[in-house]
Scaffold this active site. Structure first.
Site, PDB file in Angstrom:
ATOM      1  N   CYS A 171       2.191 -82.119   2.570  1.00 33.61           N
ATOM      2  CA  CYS A 171       2.864 -80.502   2.604  1.00 33.61           C
ATOM      3  C   CYS A 171       2.095 -79.606   2.792  1.00 33.61           C
ATOM      4  O   CYS A 171       2.374 -78.248   3.056  1.00 33.61           O
ATOM      5  CB  CYS A 171       2.719 -80.521   1.004  1.00 33.61           C
ATOM      6  SG  CYS A 171       3.328 -81.762  -0.541  1.00 33.61           S
ATOM      7  N   CYS A 199      -7.310-115.267  -9.776  1.00 34.61           N
ATOM      8  CA  CYS A 199      -5.844-115.564  -8.807  1.00 34.61           C
ATOM      9  C   CYS A 199      -4.863-114.439  -8.771  1.00 34.61           C
ATOM     10  O   CYS A 199      -5.179-113.038  -9.774  1.00 34.61           O
ATOM     11  CB  CYS A 199      -5.106-116.957  -9.403  1.00 34.61           C
ATOM     12  SG  CYS A 199      -4.736-116.597 -10.825  1.00 34.61           S
ATOM     13  N   ASP A 245      -2.986 -85.211  22.428  1.00 36.80           N
ATOM     14  CA  ASP A 245      -3.118 -84.300  22.796  1.00 36.80           C
ATOM     15  C   ASP A 245      -4.505 -83.613  23.769  1.00 36.80           C
ATOM     16  O   ASP A 245      -4.820 -84.902  24.022  1.00 36.80           O
ATOM     17  CB  ASP A 245      -3.670 -83.364  21.770  1.00 36.80           C
ATOM     18  CG  ASP A 245      -3.949 -81.629  21.903  1.00 36.80           C
ATOM     19  OD1 ASP A 245      -3.229 -80.564  23.162  1.00 36.80           O
ATOM     20  OD2 ASP A 245      -4.989 -81.134  21.508  1.00 36.80           O
ATOM     21  N   ASP A 283      -6.754 -83.013  16.636  1.00 30.63           N
ATOM     22  CA  ASP A 283      -7.829 -82.929  15.661  1.00 30.63           C
ATOM     23  C   ASP A 283      -7.980 -81.302  15.448  1.00 30.63           C
ATOM     24  O   ASP A 283      -8.674 -80.787  15.416  1.00 30.63           O
ATOM     25  CB  ASP A 283      -8.817 -82.696  17.207  1.00 30.63           C
ATOM     26  CG  ASP A 283      -8.836 -82.026  17.951  1.00 30.63           C
ATOM     27  OD1 ASP A 283      -7.966 -81.533  18.358  1.00 30.63           O
ATOM     28  OD2 ASP A 283      -9.823 -81.224  19.687  1.00 30.63           O
TER      29      ASP A 283
END
Length: 825
Positions: free
Chosen positions: A18, A104, A519, A712
């Protein structure tokens, strides 16, 4: 309106995807220079864009803008902002509670079913290894309601005591479990040992036979405390499972041992009973007791091993000290770290750990951040630098202003992300879950079939022995913990190495990657300008740099700062700046001019002597800055964003892992190819606009590549979210961090290679565990049923019980091997 910041409240955002969509939409608005979108509802926009256009862009992206502007958010913390998980409803919340007493996969299914049955609960995942339930629910669902649901199906969910962390609670409950097992074993072991002597002594060592009835009475007396006191957990667990209309490991152990016990009791009570050698039937009291003892022993070993599996996270959280020294006026006051608040000034002496996140106000020191970020070399920290809680101050005294404490600190957020990962379900676990759902009923059916077949073709004694062996050899526990324990250890080890894996599914994707997209700026390069070359004409290079640095020292321009930082200390007078072009000042009585091509053209200076050098620097993407005095150009300074020293070796490591490396950059062809050649990437694309990065990633995926994106910045967020797997450098923005599945705390591409290597090691361990768990049951059950009896190969019930106990221990022990994984150095 230049430089204006607009803050909007955006309704409807629930996850990293979003924020990426909103960021993309806002960056496309004319006049917008930068965007910072943060969950749950904050958007900050820099630039001269009209507010109505911003609102329209957000609405076109499918979200709403609440009337009025949002309050100005605090400066975003670039390291691990808290990130809500992806959730079904925009208003849903995530809750976590401990669950004790599970053994379990059937236990897990029972608890999950109880939680999902509550009103308002939209989903639940129970982690057998960490003994926690993670629930997604509508607002209003209380923790008490979750605890009651867990208790209703026979399990415990203890509350956290005052001043007790979730980690402390887990340790307390683990210690309680081990103490209870030790207490039961203190009864079961000596009684079972004596019982073995009484029942098998005459046969093994030729002791005199005790009168049959008396012998049986002694065996019964020795068995009763083991069966109904030391083994009571299996009986109560079975009753709870029956009440919940399910079956679990307790059912198998209880049915198997009770069958042996009740058969023996009936045989012993029969009139005229004698030993099988005298024409009677066998007693199996010792079988029942020894099975219970061996299973308890296995449970105790497993509990200890599980405790070790979570030690990496425990050790990480224990890095922060419990006490802090607060500076109050002229006094230093010792207080509890829990009492610190943002804004406090704290003193951190040499050899002390930093108690909270903060900014250095006074002092200089080398700080060892290896325990938090994985960076092995101490980092120099001085005024205005940021410090992280848990790091070690090595040699100088520091005064630090606290910015975040407790759960809001980087260390607290790391713990939250790791717990989130450990509370997620890896896709590979689904197969084990499907098998576990029908495992116990199938084993009981096989045991009944075994009983019927052997009763038909052999004796009833042999039939009972084979059926009991089938029941106790089967191990649903190993299937249930095969994946969670490996994920628990792997994510914990990653956290201690500065690798934060937000979801278990990321481990599987990392294993299958084929291409890594990076990048350039800040990932392969340092991300800020630095002086990389000095070319002097008719003067000394050191003098050239010293005079240029003195003139540039007062400027805040990034290129000016790079020159000043590289130059020796010096001062200039009568400094005058030419906006965006250059600067003039007097150094040692000499008028010095520093500037770019436009400035020297205005000054009418001849730069032809440097044309060749400038062309060579420009071809590498470097910026040329001329230096002149006394009417002559004396040289040139080259400034560039330098390649990180580690980048070439890191790219080589990615190649060694079988991955192709693609570099995307907005730079021109020359500088882009220079960096690509320097680091050795397979392919470079230049002139790529920020909004085009995600489309390039999509093209790679469409061509069949499984793509990881490393970034970043805000403009990397759409590509991070659109890749198969996103890696965020924690030095970057909060938007990048929240869009990525894996965050690395070292500003170094080596950390990405480490994360992929750790992911592969973890998934390799998961596969080994699953192969062992499936293989053990596939081989053990037929062997116990007597399939190989015609060849003289049998599995007695006591050996079957020992094998079952060791199977779970083996899976956990195999997972613990991940603790020895280390990042490459």
């Amino acid at each position: 309106m230049s430089g204006m910041t607009t803050h909007l409240t955006v309704d409807g955002m629930t996850c990293g995807h979003c924020t990426s969509r909103v960021t993309d939409a806002l960056l496309a608005v004319p006049g917008v220079t930068s965007v910072d979108v943060q969950l749950p509802d904050s958007a900050s926009i820099e630039g001269a864009a009209d507010r109505a256009l911003l609102v329209e862009a957000i609405e076109d992206a499918g979200y709403d803008v609440v009337n009025g502007e949002a309050p100005v958010p605090a400066a975003p913390v670039t390291l691990l902002e808290p990130v809500p998980a992806e959730i079904p409803d925009a208003d849903a919340v995530r809750l976590s509670v401990p669950v004790m007493g599970m053994h379990c996969a059937s236990c897990v299914s029972t608890v999950e079913g109880a939680l999902v049955g509550l009103d308002g609960v939209q989903g639940a995942y129970v982690n057998l290894a960490s003994q926690r339930a993670t629930v997604t629910a509508k607002p209003g669902v209380e923790l008490d309601a979750l605890r009651e649901a867990i208790a209703s199906v026979g399990y415990r969910s203890p509350e956290v005591a005052e001043n007790e962390s979730a980690l402390d609670l887990t340790r307390r409950e683990r210690a309680r479990e081990i103490a209870e097992l030790n207490r039961d074993l203190a009864v079961a072991i000596p009684l079972s040992a004596v019982l073995m002597v009484v029942s098998m002594g005459p046969m093994l060592v030729g002791w005199p036979m005790i009168e049959p009835k008396l012998n049986g009475a002694i065996q019964l007396a020795l068995t009763l405390p083991v069966q109904f006191w030391a083994g009571r957990r299996f009986l109560t667990g079975t009753l709870l499972a029956l009440r919940n209309r399910t079956a679990d490991m307790n059912t198998l152990v209880a049915v198997g041992t009770l069958s042996a016990f009740l058969w023996s009791l009936v045989v012993w009570l029969a009139p005229g009973w004698t030993y099988a050698s005298g024409g009677g039937h066998e007693l199996f009291f010792e079988t029942s007791a020894v099975i219970i003892t061996l299973v308890l022993f296995g449970n105790a070993l497993e509990a200890r091993a599980k405790g070790k599996a979570s030690e990496a996270l425990s050790q990480l959280l224990e890095l922060a000290p419990e006490r802090a020294t607060v500076v109050r006026g002229e006094e230093d006051v010792d207080i509890a770290v829990a009492d610190l608040v943002p804004g406090d000034l704290i003193r951190v002496r040499p050899a002390e750990r930093v108690p909270a996140d903060g900014v250095v106000v006074e002092g200089t020191s080398a700080v060892d951040e290896s325990a938090v970020t994985g960076e092995s070399v101490p980092v120099l920290r001085e005024a205005e630098d940021r410090l992280l809680a848990g790091t070690l101050n090595t040699d100088g005294a520091l005064v630090v202003r606290v910015t975040e404490v407790g759960a809001e600190s980087a260390l607290g957020r790391i713990a939250g992300l790791v717990e989130e990962a450990q509370g997620s379900r890896a896709p590979v676990q689904r197969l084990a879950d499907r098998v576990a759902a029908v495992f116990v009923p199938a084993v009981i059916a096989i045991a009944l079939l075994t009983l019927a077949v052997w009763a038909t073709i052999g004796s009833l004694d042999a039939a009972l022995v084979r059926a009991v062996a089938v029941l106790v050899v089967a191990c649903p526990c190993a299937l249930g913990i095969a994946t969670p324990t490996a994920v628990l250890v792997g994510t914990g080890r990653g956290a201690s190495a500065g690798i934060l894996i937000r979801e278990a599914a990321a481990l599987e994707v990392a294993r299958t990657l084929t291409t890594v997209v990076v990048d350039k700026t800040g990932t392969l390069t340092e991300g800020k300008p630095a002086l990389v070359d000095v070319v002097a004409v008719d003067t000394d290079a050191d003098l050239l740099l010293a005079r240029a640095g003195a003139v540039e020292r007062g400027s805040e321009h990034p290129i000016a700062r790079a020159i000043a930082d590289a130059a020796p200390p010096g001062t200039a007078t009568e400094v005058q700046g030419l906006a965006g072009r250059g600067v003039v000042g007097v150094v040692d009585g000499v008028r010095v001019q520093v500037g770019g091509p436009r400035a020297v053209a205005e000054w009418g200076l001849d730069v032809s002597a440097l044309d060749e050098a400038v062309a060579a620097q420009s071809a590498q993407g470097r910026t040329a800055v001329y230096v002149a005095w006394e009417g002559e150009v004396r040289g040139m300074l080259a400034v560039a964003d330098p390649v990180k020293e580690t980048s070439r070796a890191a790219v080589a490591r990615l190649h060694a892992l079988g991955l192709k490396v693609v570099m995307l950059t907005g730079d021109a062809q020359g500088p882009a190819e220079a960096v690509a050649a320097a680091v050795g990437v397979d392919r470079v694309e230049w002139g790529v606009l920020p909004e085009d990065k995600s489309s390039r990633v999509a093209q790679l995926r469409e061509s069949g590549e499984i793509v990881a994106m490393v970034g970043d910045g805000v403009n990397d967020a759409p590509a991070l979210a659109g890749a198969d797997l996103g890696f965020a450098m924690a030095s970057g923005t909060a938007v990048a961090v929240e869009a990525a599945a894996i965050t690395v705390l070292r500003d170094d591409l080596h950390a990405v290679a480490d994360a992929i290597d750790l992911s592969r090691a973890t998934m390799r361990t998961v596969r080994q565990n699953l192969v062992f768990a499936f293989g053990y049951n596939v081989a053990g059950i037929p062997l116990a049923a007597g399939v190989l009896a015609p060849f003289g190969i049998l599995l007695p019930p006591m050996f079957a019980a020992f094998a079952m106990a060791m199977s779970s221990v083996s899976v956990v022990t195999n997972s613990l091997r991940l603790s020895s994984w280390s990042p490459a150095r």
